[in-house]
Enzyme design. Structure first.
Site, mmCIF file in Angstrom:
data_model
loop_
_atom_site.group_PDB
_atom_site.id
_atom_site.type_symbol
_atom_site.label_atom_id
_atom_site.label_comp_id
_atom_site.label_asym_id
_atom_site.label_seq_id
_atom_site.Cartn_x
_atom_site.Cartn_y
_atom_site.Cartn_z
ATOM 1 N N SER A 96 41.812 42.510 37.143
ATOM 2 C CA SER A 96 41.389 43.842 37.494
ATOM 3 C C SER A 96 40.599 42.736 39.160
ATOM 4 C CB SER A 96 40.972 43.798 37.131
ATOM 5 O OG SER A 96 41.986 44.846 35.751
ATOM 6 N N LYS B 252 42.208 43.764 42.174
ATOM 7 C CA LYS B 252 41.830 45.123 42.875
ATOM 8 C C LYS B 252 41.337 45.133 44.099
ATOM 9 C CE LYS B 252 42.646 46.928 38.124
ATOM 10 N NZ LYS B 252 42.011 47.526 36.681
ATOM 11 N N TYR C 32 51.550 46.365 41.297
ATOM 12 C CA TYR C 32 50.799 46.039 40.079
ATOM 13 C C TYR C 32 50.426 44.724 39.727
ATOM 14 C CZ TYR C 32 46.888 47.208 37.410
ATOM 15 O OH TYR C 32 45.616 47.165 36.438
ATOM 16 N N TYR D 222 33.794 49.027 35.384
ATOM 17 C CA TYR D 222 34.028 49.958 34.499
ATOM 18 C C TYR D 222 32.601 50.596 34.082
ATOM 19 C CZ TYR D 222 38.380 46.849 35.706
ATOM 20 O OH TYR D 222 38.871 46.550 35.862
ATOM 21 N N VAL E 70 39.988 41.201 32.624
ATOM 22 C CA VAL E 70 40.081 40.932 31.391
ATOM 23 C C VAL E 70 41.058 39.838 31.381
ATOM 24 C CG1 VAL E 70 40.620 43.377 30.723
ATOM 25 C CG2 VAL E 70 43.018 41.725 31.704
#
Ligand code: GLN
Length: 303
Positions: free
Chosen positions: A63, A66, A188, A239, A257
């Site tokens: 991530s 992103k 993605y 998060y 992760v």
């Protein structure tokens, strides 16, 4: 302050925490990574790099990608993306489905999976090859042309992507995808499967600490856009543990992760840490502890 000594010292301090938590078993290829590894790198605005531990070992950035996809979309077509994704902390796990239905297919922020799928969708529209665009940016900014997509991780994630597929189909059902679900998912998964070291990532993130200016001196982002990405990293980058991360580290940060985290000290430096053992919210346990140690001992936080 002798940064090299400090990083070497942090590697020692963090040792008892290595192996705590769980690797990301829902992507089997990541579940198998040895959890007792730890690396840390710092890249300063004037090009110095300090590194210690397993700082040169490539890992799956997941991530963290992103942030770079969002930067490219903001650079490509400005603020339009904010009509399709909010910028509020979700307080929910990164792969949660429930909030998306309650909020009619507008994801809470660009860093949870639903929001990142929307950003990648836009990047597919702008570039036709979203993962390739992220890869090019990361190669150029890190100066490492051997950065690449780890195809074993990509295949592993693709075989276990039911949750992301359901998020993408729900987004499509709400009219919030421009491209076919499978194209967006493939892009993605490929961007998440990029493999880089702590040093590569610290170098590649420097534009976030330099008002959007790339390594060759050209602007990727304006200064206000850079401020806004950093703000969203601070509030949403880790998060449902973003509050705890701000409390402990006090910097904009983005986790993945794979166990990596990047953190930004505006107008000063970037820090990248990696250790595969994750806490409940999917953030590296030793990585957060190391960043806590770094900002507490240097005073380099935004607070
Ligand atoms: N590729 C991962 C996923 O979609 C990224 C999640 C993460 O790093 N938090 O589930």
């Amino acid at each position: 302050m002798d940064i090299q000594n400090l990083l070497d010292d942090i590697v020692g301090t963090i040792k008892p925490q290595l192996g705590q938590g769980e690797t990301a078993r829902y992507i089997p290829q990541l579940g198998d990574v040895a959890a007792d590894q730890f690396g840390i790198s710092v890249a300063t605005g004037d090009g110095e790099v300090y590194a210690s531990g397993d700082s040169e070992v490539p890992f799956s950035i997941q991530s963290i990608s992103k942030v770079f996809a969002l930067a490219l979309v903001l650079a490509g077509d400005g603020d339009g993306i904010w009509k399709r994704v909010f910028r509020e902390p979700s307080g929910n796990p990164f792969n949660s489905l429930v909030q998306l239905e309650h909020e009619d297919g507008i994801p809470r922020n660009p860093f949870i999976n639903a929001g990142a799928l929307v950003v990648t969708d836009r990047l597919v529209s702008i570039t036709q090859d979203a993962a390739g665009a992220v890869l090019d940016l990361l190669r150029t900014e890190s100066g490492n042309n051997s950065v690449q997509i780890d195809s074993a991780v990509a295949q592993s994630e693709a075989r276990h992507s039911h949750r992301n597929a359901s998020l993408a189909h729900f987004l499509a059902s709400c009219g919030n995808l421009e491209n076919p679900v499978q194209d967006v998912l493939d892009a993605y998964i490929n961007q998440c499967s990029l493999a880089m070291s702590c040093t590569d990532l610290a170098l590649a993130s420097r534009f976030l600490a330099s008002n959007g200016i790339c390594v060759d001196g050209t602007p990727l982002l304006s200064s206000p856009q850079t401020k806004r990405i950093n703000a969203v990293m601070l509030t949403c980058g880790t998060y449902d543990a973003a509050g705890e991360f701000a409390y402990r580290v006090g910097l904009p940060g983005k986790s993945g992760v794979g166990g990596g985290i990047i953190a930004v000290v505006p107008n000063n430096c970037t820090i990248s840490v990696w250790s595969p053992g994750l806490g409940r919210s999917g953030n590296s346990i030793a990585g957060v502890a190391a960043l806590d140690e770094f900002t507490t001992r240097t005073g380099l936080s935004i607070f």
